[in-house]
Scaffold this motif. Structure first.
Motif, PDB file in Angstrom:
ATOM      1  N   LEU B 118       0.840  -1.197   0.000  1.00  0.00           N
ATOM      2  CA  LEU B 118       0.000   0.000   0.000  1.00  0.00           C
ATOM      3  C   LEU B 118       0.878   1.252   0.000  1.00  0.00           C
ATOM      4  N   LEU B 119       1.890   1.248   0.878  1.00  0.00           N
ATOM      5  CA  LEU B 119       2.753   2.422   0.962  1.00  0.00           C
ATOM      6  C   LEU B 119       3.506   2.630  -0.354  1.00  0.00           C
ATOM      7  N   LEU B 120       3.885   1.528  -1.010  1.00  0.00           N
ATOM      8  CA  LEU B 120       4.537   1.656  -2.320  1.00  0.00           C
ATOM      9  C   LEU B 120       3.591   2.294  -3.332  1.00  0.00           C
ATOM     10  N   PHE B 121       2.348   1.809  -3.376  1.00  0.00           N
ATOM     11  CA  PHE B 121       1.389   2.353  -4.342  1.00  0.00           C
ATOM     12  C   PHE B 121       1.151   3.844  -4.098  1.00  0.00           C
ATOM     13  N   VAL B 122       1.061   4.202  -2.814  1.00  0.00           N
ATOM     14  CA  VAL B 122       0.844   5.617  -2.498  1.00  0.00           C
ATOM     15  C   VAL B 122       2.044   6.450  -2.952  1.00  0.00           C
ATOM     16  N   ALA B 123       3.258   5.928  -2.680  1.00  0.00           N
ATOM     17  CA  ALA B 123       4.465   6.653  -3.074  1.00  0.00           C
ATOM     18  C   ALA B 123       4.577   6.759  -4.593  1.00  0.00           C
ATOM     19  N   LEU B 124       4.265   5.661  -5.307  1.00  0.00           N
ATOM     20  CA  LEU B 124       4.333   5.673  -6.774  1.00  0.00           C
ATOM     21  C   LEU B 124       3.342   6.669  -7.343  1.00  0.00           C
ATOM     22  N   GLU B 125       2.152   6.692  -6.751  1.00  0.00           N
ATOM     23  CA  GLU B 125       1.129   7.610  -7.249  1.00  0.00           C
ATOM     24  C   GLU B 125       1.593   9.051  -7.054  1.00  0.00           C
ATOM     25  N   GLY B 126       2.227   9.301  -5.887  1.00  0.00           N
ATOM     26  CA  GLY B 126       2.727  10.641  -5.627  1.00  0.00           C
ATOM     27  C   GLY B 126       3.804  11.074  -6.603  1.00  0.00           C
ATOM     28  N   MET B 127       4.647  10.100  -7.015  1.00  0.00           N
ATOM     29  CA  MET B 127       5.761  10.455  -7.892  1.00  0.00           C
ATOM     30  C   MET B 127       5.398  10.436  -9.360  1.00  0.00           C
ATOM     31  N   PHE B 128       4.694   9.375  -9.791  1.00  0.00           N
ATOM     32  CA  PHE B 128       4.457   9.203 -11.230  1.00  0.00           C
ATOM     33  C   PHE B 128       2.989   9.303 -11.616  1.00  0.00           C
ATOM     34  N   GLY B 129       2.105   9.406 -10.643  1.00  0.00           N
ATOM     35  CA  GLY B 129       0.681   9.445 -10.983  1.00  0.00           C
ATOM     36  C   GLY B 129       0.113   8.084 -11.322  1.00  0.00           C
ATOM     37  N   TRP B 130       0.906   6.994 -11.102  1.00  0.00           N
ATOM     38  CA  TRP B 130       0.411   5.652 -11.343  1.00  0.00           C
ATOM     39  C   TRP B 130       0.684   4.802 -10.136  1.00  0.00           C
ATOM     40  N   PRO B 131      -0.122   3.910  -9.700  1.00  0.00           N
ATOM     41  CA  PRO B 131      -1.503   3.676 -10.139  1.00  0.00           C
ATOM     42  C   PRO B 131      -2.434   4.764  -9.607  1.00  0.00           C
ATOM     43  N   ALA B 132      -3.300   5.256 -10.483  1.00  0.00           N
ATOM     44  CA  ALA B 132      -4.200   6.332 -10.070  1.00  0.00           C
ATOM     45  C   ALA B 132      -5.260   5.749  -9.140  1.00  0.00           C
ATOM     46  N   GLY B 133      -5.104   5.996  -7.876  1.00  0.00           N
ATOM     47  CA  GLY B 133      -6.056   5.461  -6.904  1.00  0.00           C
ATOM     48  C   GLY B 133      -5.855   3.965  -6.746  1.00  0.00           C
ATOM     49  N   ARG B 134      -6.619   3.393  -5.816  1.00  0.00           N
ATOM     50  CA  ARG B 134      -6.464   1.968  -5.595  1.00  0.00           C
ATOM     51  C   ARG B 134      -7.737   1.254  -5.989  1.00  0.00           C
ATOM     52  N   GLY B 135      -7.578   0.057  -6.536  1.00  0.00           N
ATOM     53  CA  GLY B 135      -8.741  -0.698  -6.986  1.00  0.00           C
ATOM     54  C   GLY B 135      -8.322  -2.092  -7.356  1.00  0.00           C
ATOM     55  N   THR B 136      -8.967  -2.667  -8.366  1.00  0.00           N
ATOM     56  CA  THR B 136      -8.645  -4.051  -8.700  1.00  0.00           C
ATOM     57  C   THR B 136      -7.200  -4.211  -9.170  1.00  0.00           C
ATOM     58  N   THR B 137      -6.676  -3.208  -9.911  1.00  0.00           N
ATOM     59  CA  THR B 137      -5.299  -3.346 -10.417  1.00  0.00           C
ATOM     60  C   THR B 137      -4.316  -3.545  -9.279  1.00  0.00           C
ATOM     61  N   THR B 138      -4.439  -2.740  -8.233  1.00  0.00           N
ATOM     62  CA  THR B 138      -3.483  -2.860  -7.130  1.00  0.00           C
ATOM     63  C   THR B 138      -3.660  -4.200  -6.411  1.00  0.00           C
ATOM     64  N   VAL B 139      -4.898  -4.690  -6.296  1.00  0.00           N
ATOM     65  CA  VAL B 139      -5.105  -5.993  -5.655  1.00  0.00           C
ATOM     66  C   VAL B 139      -4.478  -7.090  -6.511  1.00  0.00           C
ATOM     67  N   ILE B 140      -4.651  -6.973  -7.846  1.00  0.00           N
ATOM     68  CA  ILE B 140      -4.079  -7.996  -8.738  1.00  0.00           C
ATOM     69  C   ILE B 140      -2.557  -8.029  -8.600  1.00  0.00           C
TER      70      ILE B 140
END
Lengths: 317, 270
Positions: B118-140
């Motif tokens: 989760l913390l990685l996804f939040v950090a990636l979103e902050g830096m690159f704008g991806w993944p935009a929000g969390r949903g099925t992609t992040t769970v997959i």
């Protein structure tokens, strides 16, 4: 030798790739293939820990995301602010240490009981006829494929104040008042033993299956009584299965969240649950990260070292 | 053959009763007309009908199935590659990194895996704008990462028990490394891929903790919905859902056992 590519053209006169060149190309190709899973794991498994470490050093802030930045750029000077307060708090507040020690205690006791419950089952399966063995093994594996959450939920119906066990005991006149079983430590032990029983039976079975009957007969001929034979012959020979099964139960049990959350009381301190509550209830991401780092160093690293040592011992044997 | 002592047999059967009593109770009470667990109000399919009308559960089941199919497939691809590299490539650069990382998810507590991703996804979103929000992609992504470890272990053990001479023969006959893999090795390890896929599918379908961390609003998986309902108390619809799931799994395991039994009977004759 499977490192030499056999596709070297044998034609003479034209340019022939040297063996070294071919091996080099094979090496490059292999490197590319191996890089796919390595990069995936690096990005989604290794780097996240760096992020956790970073956030464990931040302060909680009312922001999105809810933590302060480590780096500050005020136009001329870059500021790096590391906050060790989370870690200090981990050791000052006895909650975290208690939860850590209690998780180890709960996992160790339930692993031992699981072993005691699983051993006769594995033994019986290993001594059955081949056809029956398949049926019994499938019976062990079947619950393992059904939803873990739903099996824990089934125990809630059993253990409740007006649940199945209390109802049965009351109607038989064994007790006058319903027993409190749900939301106790007892329920947590029961849930762990129940959930991880197949994990213990399967490795035990695979070592007991290989047990040579002639060794047991020899022990009997030499005057061993059944109980002696069990402790002196069968148990030492099944030791690899015992160790493997205990690790398979102990490791997930220590970090367990679902079982203490559903079956335990709010006093059942387990480290996985503490981390969950820090994150979801208190919304304290830096503190949750610090708990994760603590678990990593005092739980995961020792377990990995133990596993590696075990693996090396088996290779040597 | 040595006979089982009576007390061993008795405790083994008690063990099986212990294993099945809760499952049987779920099935029995799913047909109970009454909402109370211990009161038998007569046989009815009432809770199955209510289950089918519960959009929240149906939607979550759809999300979970989609996530499980995609992440099991990705995990088989990545896990097979990892297992194959580790058991057939000998020494290569990055071997230590791969072999260290591939087994680590097996001993990692779920809460840590979930939080760190989760913390990685939040950090990636902050830096690159991806993944935009969390949903099925992040769970997959999260499920693929922990399932591929299981697939790699299964594939590795299958490759270790495999006779290498077939692969060597193919190489001697001039097979390109890639055709060697796709035409010789892959068919030989197909059973391992199937069991790896099924295991990943089950693990993904069953995961509560990791999904709770990395999924976003409106993308609750089935275990998340079950957990939130169960926390509030016993609900008979969940009994009906459990019975349906147990039925599917039991049919699958029975089919597998039947297949195994047939093979076990054929083996001595051959």
């Amino acid at each position: 030798m499977n490192t030499i590519s056999p596709s070297a053209p044998l034609a003479t006169g034209r340019w022939r790739p040297s063996l070294q060149w071919l091996q080099g190309r094979l090496q490059v190709g292999r490197g590319l293939v191996a890089s796919v899973p390595t990069l995936w794991l690096g990005l989604f498994f290794l780097i996240p820990f760096a992020v956790v470490l970073k956030i464990s050093l931040a302060e909680t802030a009312i922001a999105v995301p809810p933590y302060s930045a480590l780096f500050d750029w005020d136009g001329a000077v870059a500021n790096l602010s590391l906050n060790l307060g989370n870690y200090r708090f981990l050791f000052e507040d006895s909650l975290y240490l208690d939860a850590y020690l209690n998780s180890i205690k709960v996992a160790a006791i339930s692993t031992l009981i699981t072993l005691i419950v699983a051993y006769p089952m594995a033994f019986m399966i290993a001594r059955s006829s081949p056809g029956r063995r398949v049926v019994l093994l499938s019976l062990v594996i079947l619950p393992f494929w059904t939803s873990f959450l739903l099996r824990v939920y089934a125990w809630m119906g059993f253990l409740k104040k007006n649940g199945i066990i209390n109802d049965l005991l009351l109607s038989l006149g064994i007790i006058d008042q319903p027993l409190t079983m749900l939301q106790t430590d007892f329920a947590v032990y029961l849930g762990i033993i129940y959930t991880y029983l197949p994990f213990m039976i399967l490795p035990l079975y695979s070592t007991l299956e290989k047990l040579d009957d002639s060794l047991l007969e020899a022990a009997e001929d030499l005057g061993c009584r059944p109980l002696q034979r069990f402790w002196l012959v069968i148990v030492p020979l099944s030791l690899p299965g015992i160790v493997a099964g205990c690790l398979l139960v102990f490791i997930p049990a220590v970090g367990e969240f679902v079982i203490p959350a559903l079956l335990g009381s709010s006093d059942t301190l387990m480290i996985g649950r503490v981390l969950w509550d820090e994150f979801f209830l208190n919304r304290d991401w830096p503190m949750a990260s610090a708990v994760a780092i603590l678990m990593l160093f005092f739980l995961v690293v020792p377990i990995m070292l133990l596993r590696n040592a075990q693996g090396r011992k088996e290779e040597a044997a | 053959m040595m006979r089982n002592p009576g007390y061993m047999k008795a405790s083994a059967w008690l063990g099986f009763i212990f294993l099945y009593a809760p499952i049987v109770s779920l099935i029995v009470y799913s047909f109970n007309e009454s909402k109370l667990v211990t009161v038998w109000g007569g046989f009815s399919f009432k809770w199955y009908a209510e289950l089918l009308q519960n959009d929240q559960i149906i939607d979550a089941a759809m999300v979970s199935l989609r996530v499980a199919v995609i992440s099991a497939t990705l995990a088989v691809v990545l896990g097979t590659l990892a297992g194959f590299c580790l058991s057939r490539f000998g020494r290569f650069r990055g071997r230590l990194a791969l072999s260290g990382m591939i087994t680590a998810p097996l001993v990692m507590p779920e809460v840590i895996t979930g939080l760190s991703l989760l913390l990685l996804f939040v950090a990636l979103e902050g830096m690159f704008g991806w993944p935009a929000g969390r949903g099925t992609t992040t769970v997959i992504i999260a499920h693929t990462t922990f399932c591929m470890a299981y697939v790699a272990v299964i594939v590795q053990s299958r490759l270790a028990s495999l006779d290498e001479s077939l692969e060597e023969a193919a190489m001697d006959l001039g097979a390109h490394p890639s055709s060697l893999f796709f035409l010789v090795t892959l068919p030989l390890i197909a059973p391992a891929l199937i069991s790896g896929w099924l295991l990943s599918f089950t693990l993904s379908l069953d995961d509560l903790v990791i999904a709770s961390f990395v999924s976003g609003p409106g993308n609750s998986t089935l275990p998340m919905v079950i957990f939130s309902k169960v926390r509030l108390g016993v609900t008979p619809e969940i009994n009906a859902l459990a019975t349906l799931m147990i039925l599917v799994v039991a049919l699958g395991v029975l089919a597998a056992a039947w297949q195994m039994r047939r093979q076990a009977r054929r083996a001595p004759a051959a």
